[in-house]
Design an enzyme around this catalytic site. Structure first.
Site, PDB file in Angstrom:
ATOM      1  N   ASP A 112       0.779  -1.111  -0.145  1.00 63.99           N
ATOM      2  CA  ASP A 112       0.152  -0.059   0.024  1.00 63.99           C
ATOM      3  C   ASP A 112       0.991   1.149   0.033  1.00 63.99           C
ATOM      4  OD1 ASP A 112      -1.668   2.294   0.484  1.00 63.99           O
ATOM      5  OD2 ASP A 112      -2.636   1.410   2.237  1.00 63.99           O
ATOM      6  N   VAL A 113       0.955   1.817  -0.903  1.00 65.12           N
ATOM      7  CA  VAL A 113       1.913   3.206  -1.557  1.00 65.12           C
ATOM      8  C   VAL A 113       1.558   4.290  -0.473  1.00 65.12           C
ATOM      9  CG1 VAL A 113       2.584   2.334  -3.571  1.00 65.12           C
ATOM     10  CG2 VAL A 113       0.657   4.170  -3.184  1.00 65.12           C
ATOM     11  N   TYR A 161      -5.694  15.026  -9.882  1.00 66.16           N
ATOM     12  CA  TYR A 161      -4.872  14.267 -10.566  1.00 66.16           C
ATOM     13  C   TYR A 161      -3.696  15.093 -11.278  1.00 66.16           C
ATOM     14  CZ  TYR A 161      -2.753  10.430 -13.667  1.00 66.16           C
ATOM     15  OH  TYR A 161      -2.058   9.631 -14.359  1.00 66.16           O
TER      16      TYR A 161
END
Length: 259
Positions: free
Chosen positions: A60-61, A153
């Protein structure tokens, strides 16, 4: 001799459209590959497919302890870590800024930016122990210009650029190179499938018809650039940005002349 013999590469988001392409190519070039991903079923299946020199680690980054465990897994399995590819990323459901909730903003920044920051932080000591190496952060053409309805984003990928250049300055004297790749519209599920909570996919907003190269990119094309940047052929390149977009950012191309 394969370019990555006796080297170990950790790829985050390693089961996705681009990630799995990267993993397979590094493995084919002789590398030990560590597939970091949150999907244990797909990750284990890819590792089993590749067989020798491949390991899956659940990563899980957004979690610093998960990163520490992934780096430890790479070093324990293969003795060193030589290359990190920060490939994991998520997109936001398209919406104007005024209709984007703070939770969505935080989630996108957490995965795309904080995840990259934590990856560099965790991997740097291991790369230093290996006497140097390379980090490539997968950004986006959306990190080079504004894009309506994708503010979280876009912001995350712009920030990755500055983070990359800062890391390149901090780690260069340790023989660790840090660069970014900015893909355009690449034919993967990330492009063709709507983000969670969305109806439209990114591909719905882009027609390749105006591009100088009038088609979508293929994951293998991004992979070939990645292999170059992480190889010894790119030993004098750090803090640099590589766009691979078929001319998307250039604007509409002239139509071909007919005889």
């Amino acid at each position: 001799m394969p370019r990555f013999d006796n080297q170990t590469v950790l790829v985050t988001g390693g089961t996705g459209g681009q990630g799995s392409s990267h993993v397979r190519a590094f493995h084919a070039e002789g590398a030990n590959v560590v597939i970091g991903d949150i999907d244990p079923e797909r990750g284990a299946a890819l590792a089993d497919e590749l067989g020798t020199r491949a390991r899956f680690t659940r990563l899980d980054v957004t979690d610093e302890s998960s990163w520490s465990a992934a780096v430890l897994a790479a070093e324990s399995a293969f003795g060193a870590l030589n290359v990190l590819v920060n490939n994991a990323g998520v997109q936001n459901p398209p919406a104007p800024i005024e209709n984007t909730d703070q939770a969505t903003w935080a989630r996108i920044l957490d995965v795309n930016l904080t995840g990259t920051f934590l990856g560099i932080k965790a991997a740097a000591p291991a790369l230093r122990r290996a006497a140097g190496g390379a980090i490539v952060n997968i950004a986006s053409t959306m990190g080079l210009g504004g894009t309506a309805h994708y503010a979280p984003y876009v912001a995350s990928k712009w920030a990755v650029r500055g983070l990359t250049q800062t890391a390149a300055l901090e780690l260069g004297r340790d023989r660790i190179r840090v660069n970014t790749i900015h893909p355009g519209v690449i034919a993967t599920p990330f492009i063709h499938e709507p983000a969670a909570g969305a109806v439209a996919a990114i591909a719905d907003f882009y027609s390749p018809e105006p591009f100088a190269v009038p088609r979508l990119g293929e994951p293998a094309e991004v992979t070939r650039l990645l292999l170059f940047l992480t190889s010894s052929d790119a030993s004098f390149i750090t803090g640099s940005e590589y766009v691979i977009d078929g001319g998307l950012l250039l604007g509409p191309a002239l139509q071909a002349e007919t005889a």
